[in-house]
Design an enzyme around this catalytic site. Structure first.
Site, PDB file in Angstrom:
ATOM      1  NE  ARG A  56     -12.592   5.486  -2.334  1.00  0.00           N
ATOM      2  CZ  ARG A  56     -13.180   4.129  -2.200  1.00  0.00           C
ATOM      3  NH1 ARG A  56     -14.112   4.436  -1.758  1.00  0.00           N
ATOM      4  NH2 ARG A  56     -12.371   3.218  -2.944  1.00  0.00           N
ATOM      5  CB  THR A  57      -9.722   9.218  -7.133  1.00  0.00           C
ATOM      6  OG1 THR A  57      -9.177   9.600  -6.069  1.00  0.00           O
ATOM      7  CG2 THR A  57      -9.169  10.733  -7.701  1.00  0.00           C
ATOM      8  CE  LYS A  86      -2.666  -0.132 -30.612  1.00  0.00           C
ATOM      9  NZ  LYS A  86      -3.800   0.720 -31.466  1.00  0.00           N
ATOM     10  NE  ARG A 107      -5.490   7.043  -8.495  1.00  0.00           N
ATOM     11  CZ  ARG A 107      -6.294   6.250  -7.557  1.00  0.00           C
ATOM     12  NH1 ARG A 107      -7.325   5.208  -7.365  1.00  0.00           N
ATOM     13  NH2 ARG A 107      -7.127   7.320  -6.384  1.00  0.00           N
ATOM     14  CG  HIS A 135      -4.366  10.621  -3.773  1.00  0.00           C
ATOM     15  ND1 HIS A 135      -5.697  11.463  -4.572  1.00  0.00           N
ATOM     16  CD2 HIS A 135      -4.801   9.565  -3.776  1.00  0.00           C
ATOM     17  CE1 HIS A 135      -6.264  10.821  -5.143  1.00  0.00           C
ATOM     18  NE2 HIS A 135      -6.706   9.918  -3.874  1.00  0.00           N
TER      19      HIS A 135
HETATM   20  N1  ASP Z   1      -7.083   5.369  -2.813  1.00  0.00           N
HETATM   21  C1  ASP Z   1      -6.581   5.431  -2.118  1.00  0.00           C
HETATM   22  C2  ASP Z   1      -4.890   5.637  -2.978  1.00  0.00           C
HETATM   23  O1  ASP Z   1      -5.188   5.196  -4.286  1.00  0.00           O
HETATM   24  C3  ASP Z   1      -6.005   4.945  -0.775  1.00  0.00           C
HETATM   25  C4  ASP Z   1      -5.938   3.187  -1.223  1.00  0.00           C
HETATM   26  O2  ASP Z   1      -5.439   2.932  -2.362  1.00  0.00           O
HETATM   27  O3  ASP Z   1      -5.420   2.991  -0.021  1.00  0.00           O
HETATM   28  O4  ASP Z   1      -3.948   6.540  -3.092  1.00  0.00           O
HETATM   29  N1   CP Z   2      -9.283   7.251  -1.885  1.00  0.00           N
HETATM   30  C1   CP Z   2      -9.000   6.923  -3.143  1.00  0.00           C
HETATM   31  O1   CP Z   2      -7.958   7.145  -3.750  1.00  0.00           O
HETATM   32  O2   CP Z   2      -9.746   6.591  -3.385  1.00  0.00           O
HETATM   33  P1   CP Z   2     -10.138   5.580  -5.047  1.00  0.00           P
HETATM   34  O3   CP Z   2      -8.848   4.303  -5.117  1.00  0.00           O
HETATM   35  O4   CP Z   2     -11.155   4.178  -4.572  1.00  0.00           O
HETATM   36  O5   CP Z   2     -10.269   6.055  -6.216  1.00  0.00           O
END
Ligand code: ASP
Ligand code: CP
Length: 315
Positions: A56-57, A86, A107, A135
């Site tokens: 998603r993100t 590396k 991330r 987040h």
């Molecule tokens: N997608 C969210 C996160 O990256 C929640 C999860 O992974 O459970 O924090």
């Molecule tokens: N909610 C969320 O962060 O989803 P992803 O980990 O898929 O990005």
């Protein structure tokens, strides 16, 4: 507003940095961008640098950028396919990527990594999740979901259930909710996965009512929002500990029926087994719509970060 780092750039690092006034402006802008097709980010480039998995993100940020007329450069597995493999430091990678993009969405698996990146970046850094830290953009989209679906945030009762120790989304959301009036938070988790004392102390300082319980079933009838979360398998140092705790809360249709009619069920996703797919058909199940709202909020955030002066004009 309190979101500029010392170098004057609009980094988005942690949920505490947002004021309710700023949040309202982002929400208004998200509503506006939903109805109006605009390309204010033409000629801008966003780098998405992801050292941890994401669906998603990363995709919603990329979709948001493309919809606003911008362009995207990306590495979806920076741990393996960037020069981190590396031995390049995060700081060096960020210094370099700053030359190629106008904003970096990152991330990382280490708490504090986004903050470290923001210290050396010459473009804005957006934290898309830093280990078990925060987040913040997820929290904004969670709040936007609540605001749109329930018509406001003040006075809500919300239960956050599951892995409150390692889950970064509930941490950022708690920080945001502490800024609103008469919000009541119920933390539902096994003893081993209780929410951190830093969050509890913050809520006390902000006079936000909270309590902790292990029993999900009992609290359901009192809720406006059930925010369900995944047990964060990847953060356990002992796999046996994960095996003991997995599956501790599973929302079935029978349990969902115990929620008031107006209540909504949210989840940052991905889900494993904590919400039965049989719940998906319920009108209370908001978790997929939540991902759509995330696109709107991220469009608004990118527009703000990349064209701050136009944002000020809208003030
Ligand atoms: N997608 C969210 C996160 O990256 C929640 C999860 O992974 O459970 O924090
Ligand atoms: N909610 C969320 O962060 O989803 P992803 O980990 O898929 O990005």
């Amino acid at each position: 507003m309190s979101f500029s780092a010392s170098n004057g750039m609009n980094h988005i690092i942690q949920a505490q940095q947002f004021t309710p006034e700023f949040i309202k402006k982002i929400f208004d802008l998200a509503n506006h961008l939903e109805m109006n097709h605009e390309t204010p980010l033409k000629g801008k480039i966003m780098a998405t640098l992801f050292y941890e998995p994401s669906t998603r993100t990363r995709f919603s940020f990329e979709s948001a950028m493309l919809r606003l007329g911008g362009q995207v450069i990306t590495t979806e597995n920076a741990r393996e396919f960037s020069s981190a493999a590396k031995g390049e430091t995060l700081e060096d990678s960020i210094r370099v990527v700053s030359n190629y993009a106008d904003v970096i969405v990152m991330r990382h698996f280490e708490e504090g990594a986004a903050e470290r990146a923001s210290r050396v970046a010459s473009v804005p850094v957006i934290n898309a999740g830093d280990g078990k830290g925060q987040h913040p953009t997820q929290a904004l989209l969670d709040l936007y979901t609540i605001n749109r679906e329930l018509g406001g945030i003040d006075g809500i009762t919300i239960a956050m259930a599951g892995d409150l120790k390692y889950g970064r989304t509930i941490r950022s959301l708690s920080y945001l909710l502490g800024k609103y009036k008469n919000v009541k938070i119920i933390f539902v988790s096994p003893e081993a996965l209780r929410v951190g004392t830093d969050i509890k102390e913050y809520l006390k300082r902000h006079n936000t009512t909270y309590h902790e319980t292990e029993k999900l079933e009992e609290v359901l009838p009192s809720l406006d929002v059930l925010y369900q979360t995944r047990i964060q398998k990847e953060r356990f140092s002992d796999p046996a500990e994960y095996e003991k705790l997995k599956g501790c809360y599973q929302l079935t249709p029978a349990l969902a029926d115990r929620l008031p009619k107006h209540a909504i069920i949210m989840h940052p996703l991905p889900r494993v087994d904590e919400i039965s797919p049989l719940v998906d058909a319920s009108p209370k199940a908001l978790y997929f719509k939540q991902t759509y709202y995330g696109l709107l909020v991220r469009m608004a955030l990118l527009k703000f970060v990349l064209t701050p002066s136009s944002f000020r004009d809208e003030e």
